[in-house]
Enzyme design. Structure first.
Site, mmCIF file in Angstrom:
data_model
loop_
_atom_site.group_PDB
_atom_site.id
_atom_site.type_symbol
_atom_site.label_atom_id
_atom_site.label_comp_id
_atom_site.label_asym_id
_atom_site.label_seq_id
_atom_site.Cartn_x
_atom_site.Cartn_y
_atom_site.Cartn_z
ATOM 1 N N ASP A 183 0.967 -1.158 -0.060
ATOM 2 C CA ASP A 183 0.185 0.068 0.072
ATOM 3 C C ASP A 183 0.999 1.207 0.130
ATOM 4 O O ASP A 183 0.674 2.188 -0.882
ATOM 5 C CB ASP A 183 -0.922 0.178 1.295
ATOM 6 N N HIS A 211 -4.446 -3.505 6.816
ATOM 7 C CA HIS A 211 -4.220 -3.876 5.228
ATOM 8 C C HIS A 211 -5.654 -4.126 4.753
ATOM 9 O O HIS A 211 -5.977 -5.319 4.514
ATOM 10 C CB HIS A 211 -3.320 -4.995 5.107
#
Length: 355
Positions: A183, A211
């Site tokens: 990410d 996440h």
């Protein structure tokens, strides 16, 4: 002056020889990859064996663990690794025996997990992964090297890492992390495209939290290298609507967008991010640069202690430290608390599966 090129050539030869000698003398380390026969496993193996994870002078012995139904595929992957004639690769163990796989391993990349299927309730998904990670924790507790360092990639990564910590009490909590570097890298990529700069010139984005789709990609502290020195990414973008809207949603939903586009998950970028995570953790982050890692919360920034939460960290000599003292505005605080609340809920739900 005429002799300078010769001096340079001799210096280069000496440096090359030193690297070769260091590679020969440095003892190999053992790296366990679980779920090795999957897409991410196939992508990450050559990266590990070529030094992307631990550096070009570190020989490795790779342990591959998978379920019996994937043993044939693991065997084929082992053959491909051997056929690649990789100088850093000093051995490959492909097994379905968890004790053999965990024996004396120094580093662990956990790709194995039960995937969410259509119609599956969240508690059912957590229940299946709790069972997997409880068993893996027990094996690592008994057989891994004393100071092994672990990266959990399989989702739900934060809570899988927490379960692993709970059932491997002799492994220091700081040695168990989860992957949010993917990410982080996605956020860097979005800023570099928006500003039309090289991604290597952007640093210090942050992924806060889980996440999952509640993660908070934060560009408030990001820096861009320009010909006039380092500048604030926020000032260069000069568009709060984009930073608080499309930037965040694009990073949050990037995995789904890739699945829609290629009909498969983002295995290549996940493998690359896992290598980046371990590389910086073990070899250190550059001065003035931080990265995002899912780590055990000690209450920093008001985040509840006892969950695995993504923070900005710096790394030195194999240890990570949470970056302290960053100013958090009201918008960011709300986003950080929302993803923390989801992780607390996941933790409670996972622990209920243990009863």
């Amino acid at each position: 002056m005429a002799s300078l090129p010769l001096v340079q050539r001799l210096t280069k030869c000496w440096q090359t020889s030193s690297r070769i000698i260091a590679s020969v003398l440095k003892p190999p380390v053992k790296i366990l990859v679980t779920g090795a026969a999957g897409q991410i496993g196939y992508a990450i193996m050559p990266m590990i064996a070529r030094g992307k994870m631990l550096g070009p002078d570190q020989p490795v012995i790779i342990h591959m663990l998978d379920i019996p139904s994937a043993s044939e595929a693991s065997g084929g992957l082992k053959m491909e690794l051997i056929d690649s004639a990789l100088p850093l690769l000093r051995g490959v163990v492909a097994t379905t025996d968890v004790a053999q796989a965990c024996k004396d391993v120094n580093f662990v990349v956990m790709l194995a997990g039960f995937p969410r299927k259509e119609g599956m309730e969240r508690k059912e998904l957590l229940s299946k992964n709790v069972a997997i990670y409880k068993a893996q924790a027990s094996a690592l507790e008994q057989h891994a090297a004393p100071n092994c360092k672990i990266l959990v990639v399989a989702n739900p990564a934060n809570t899988n890492a927490l379960i692993l910590k709970e059932f491997a009490p002799s492994i220091p909590p700081k040695n168990i992390t989860c992957l949010t570097r993917l990410d982080h890298n996605r956020a860097l990529g979005q800023l570099s495209e928006r500003l039309n700069v090289h991604v290597g010139d952007v640093k210090n984005v942050i992924i806060w939290g889980n996440h999952s789709s509640t993660q908070y990609p934060d560009a408030n502290h990001a820096i861009v290298k320009t010909e006039f020195g380092e500048k604030s990414a926020k000032e260069l973008v000069a568009n709060d609507t984009w930073l608080k809207g499309e930037f965040i949603s694009t990073v949050q939903q990037r995995g789904a967008a890739i699945i829609k586009a290629r009909k498969q998950s983002s295995s290549l970028s996940a493998a690359s991010a896992a290598c980046d995570h371990m590389h910086d953790w073990i070899l250190g982050t550059p001065k003035g640069t931080w990265v995002s890692m899912g780590v055990y919360s000690d209450g920093a920034y008001g985040i509840p202690a006892g969950i695995i939460y993504s923070f900005p960290v710096t790394c030195n000599k194999g240890e990570w430290s949470i970056v302290q003292g960053l100013k958090i505005d009201e918008f960011s605080r709300a986003k950080m608390e929302a993803t923390a609340n989801e992780l607390v809920e996941e933790k409670n739900l996972a622990y209920s599966c243990l009863n």
